[in-house]
Write an enzyme that holds these catalytic residues in place. Structure first.
Site, short mmCIF file in Angstrom:
data_model
loop_
_atom_site.label_atom_id
_atom_site.label_comp_id
_atom_site.label_asym_id
_atom_site.label_seq_id
_atom_site.Cartn_x
_atom_site.Cartn_y
_atom_site.Cartn_z
N ARG A 133 -63.24 -41.52 25.05
CA ARG A 133 -62.40 -42.51 24.37
C ARG A 133 -60.91 -42.26 24.61
O ARG A 133 -60.15 -43.21 24.80
CB ARG A 133 -62.71 -42.51 22.87
CG ARG A 133 -61.85 -43.45 22.01
CD ARG A 133 -61.60 -44.80 22.63
NE ARG A 133 -62.80 -45.51 23.01
CZ ARG A 133 -62.80 -46.58 23.79
NH1 ARG A 133 -61.66 -47.04 24.32
NH2 ARG A 133 -63.93 -47.18 24.09
N LYS A 146 -38.94 -49.73 22.59
CA LYS A 146 -39.83 -50.17 21.51
C LYS A 146 -41.25 -49.69 21.78
O LYS A 146 -42.15 -50.47 22.10
CB LYS A 146 -39.78 -51.69 21.38
CG LYS A 146 -38.42 -52.19 20.89
CD LYS A 146 -38.37 -53.69 20.80
CE LYS A 146 -37.00 -54.16 20.31
NZ LYS A 146 -36.90 -55.63 20.26
N LYS A 177 -24.59 -50.25 20.58
CA LYS A 177 -25.28 -51.38 19.98
C LYS A 177 -24.55 -51.89 18.75
O LYS A 177 -23.50 -51.36 18.36
CB LYS A 177 -26.72 -50.99 19.65
CG LYS A 177 -27.54 -50.63 20.90
CD LYS A 177 -28.91 -50.09 20.56
CE LYS A 177 -29.82 -51.15 19.97
NZ LYS A 177 -30.17 -52.19 20.97
N GLU A 180 -23.91 -53.67 24.02
CA GLU A 180 -24.67 -54.84 23.58
C GLU A 180 -23.73 -55.78 22.82
O GLU A 180 -23.05 -55.36 21.88
CB GLU A 180 -25.80 -54.39 22.66
CG GLU A 180 -26.61 -55.51 22.04
CD GLU A 180 -27.57 -54.99 21.00
OE1 GLU A 180 -28.70 -54.64 21.37
OE2 GLU A 180 -27.19 -54.91 19.81
#
Length: 276
Positions: A92, A129, A159, A187
């Site tokens: 898994r 993110k 930012k 930004e």
């Protein structure tokens, strides 16, 4: 290269006290063969990491394809041979890694190819993110995209919350004084701030949450002041698979999307025991 110690954390999380089902019903010395199969078409990634985990547990691995290759539904990706308990122990975790990384790589390749015919110079980039950055950043690269910065230590990106504390021009000045080797990116969310950033000497200007029309206005204003060639333009915020083409048509350098990692769909892959 992603380290084995990083990958083992996922295995330890999945089996903190062993695989009690296999230990209860599978004979300790039983050997088995298995294959990992793609259940859909796309770009495969994470095979190297899965191989590291299986081999760490003593399972022999034969890769049929390499990371970054496009595969078809039903194609065998990897052959396994070894202790049955060990194969099932890793199963898994390995499939989760392959599924996650292949999903990111497949979506990245899809977007890269979509905009290539529109504007070959534009690069598709990921963002921070993600909580699985080593895996996601590598998958973006395998898909043909740009990883962007890996961590807060890699690059200077000023930012909105920085600018809430320090004025834009002063922030760029301090960033330049801090290091002459680092690219300074800022930004902004308005034409006025974009011009301020360019005049103050930013290397990259990220136009955040702007419409294509607003971006066109910024580009025109930068050209009129002779600043366009002095900065790279990144666009981000609100960009998706559905609207990316409208941004790719613009004279920009980078399109960054959090959607490459924060909402990507896992690639469907399975492990099947081969019965003699």
């Amino acid at each position: 290269m992603i380290s084995l110690s990083y990958l083992l954390r996922f295995l330890e999380e999945d089996a903190p006290f062993g695989d009690i089902t296999s230990e209860a019903i599978i004979p300790k010395t039983l050997d088995a063969k298995a294959v990992i199969i793609a259940k859909q078409s796309g770009v495969v990634a994470g095979l190297e990491e899965a191989k590291m985990l299986f081999e760490h547990c003593g399972v022999k691995v034969k890769q049929r394809v390499q990371d970054g290759q496009e595969v078809k539904k039903g194609q065998i990706l990897m052959e396994l041979e070894g202790n049955a308990r060990k194969i099932l122990l890793v199963e898994r975790t390995a499939l989760n890694i392959i599924g996650r990384m292949s999903g990111v790589a497949t979506q990245t390749r899809k977007l890269v190819e979509r905009i290539r015919g529109i504007n070959p110079k534009v690069r598709v980039a990921g963002t921070r993110k993600s909580l699985l950055k080593p895996l996601d950043k590598k998958a973006i690269l395998l898909g043909g995209g740009e990883p962007h910065r890996f961590s807060l230590s890699d690059a200077i990106l000023i930012k909105d919350n920085h600018l809430a504390l320090v004025p834009l021009e002063e922030a760029i000045k301090r960033a330049r004084a801090f290091s002459v080797y680092k690219v300074v990116e800022v930004e902004v969310e308005s034409l006025e701030d974009a011009l301020k950033a360019a005049r103050a000497g930013a290397d990259v200007i990220m136009l955040d949450n702007m419409t294509p029309k607003q971006i066109e206005d910024v580009l025109e204003a930068l050209k009129s002041e002779g600043l366009r060639e002095k900065v790279k333009i990144e666009v981000s915020g609100g960009i998706s698979e559905e609207n990316i083409e409208s941004y790719a048509k613009l004279d920009v350098d980078i399109i960054s999307l959090g959607a490459l990692t924060h909402s990507v769909k896992n690639f469907d892959v399975s492990l099947e025991i081969v019965r003699d």
